[in-house]
Design a protein around this motif. Structure first.
Motif: not given
Length: 173
Positions: A133-134, A138, A156-161
């Motif tokens: 999803g990244v 992005r 930010e990446i970890c939040q999205q994952l």
């Protein structure tokens, strides 16, 4: 050079995060072994290595085998033994950050575009998080935003994952 390295792994019971010590590693294989050992049964393991609030390396290990690497700036390899070690096998340059800042025909407001660091030279596999999803766009945008530190990009990446809480708990320890 100060570094922080976090192994984030997704297994059958969800995400886990572990701090990894990378001092004294001899080669990329040893880094991969340490990442693999952090969660041996993981379907997916990610290493986020942040250096001097300037560089971010993301290493992806699928089912303990396939290794993929991305770095926010190739200069890390020139400025650090760890950077040289992590980026030793990286040959492909990433997309240019300038390409992200170029206005499109639909872009009426220039202030909405990221302010990319003109000296940054991202390298490696920009698609390594796309299936999670990244997108590459992005990832490069996050790395190129002015004032965005590697720790911010990682968060930010970890939040999205879906593993942001695990990473945040790790940093609080």
């Amino acid at each position: 050079m100060s570094t922080f390295a976090a192994a984030v792994a997704r297994g059958k019971n969800g995400w886990t995060a572990t701090e990894l010590q990378l001092t004294g590693v001899a080669d990329l294989d040893e880094v991969v072994d340490r990442l693999r050992d952090a969660e041996p049964d993981a379907e997916l393991s990610l290493l986020f290595a942040e250096a001097d609030d300037q560089y971010l390396v993301i290493l992806r290990l699928d089912e303990g085998e396939d290794v993929r690497v991305f770095c926010s700036d190739s200069a890390f390899a020139d400025e650090s033994r760890l950077g040289a070690l992590l980026l030793a096998d990286v040959e492909t340059p990433a997309l240019e950050l300038d390409d992200l800042a170029a206005p499109s025909a639909d872009d009426d407001d220039e202030d909405d575009r990221p302010a990319a660091d003109p000296d940054a030279d991202p390298v490696g596999d920009v698609e390594l998080l796309a299936d999670l999803g990244v997108s590459s766009h992005r990832l490069l945008t996050l790395c190129g935003l002015e004032g965005m530190l590697p720790a911010d990009v990682t968060a930010e990446i970890c939040q999205q994952l879906g593993c942001g809480d695990e990473l945040e708990e790790l940093r609080e320890v």
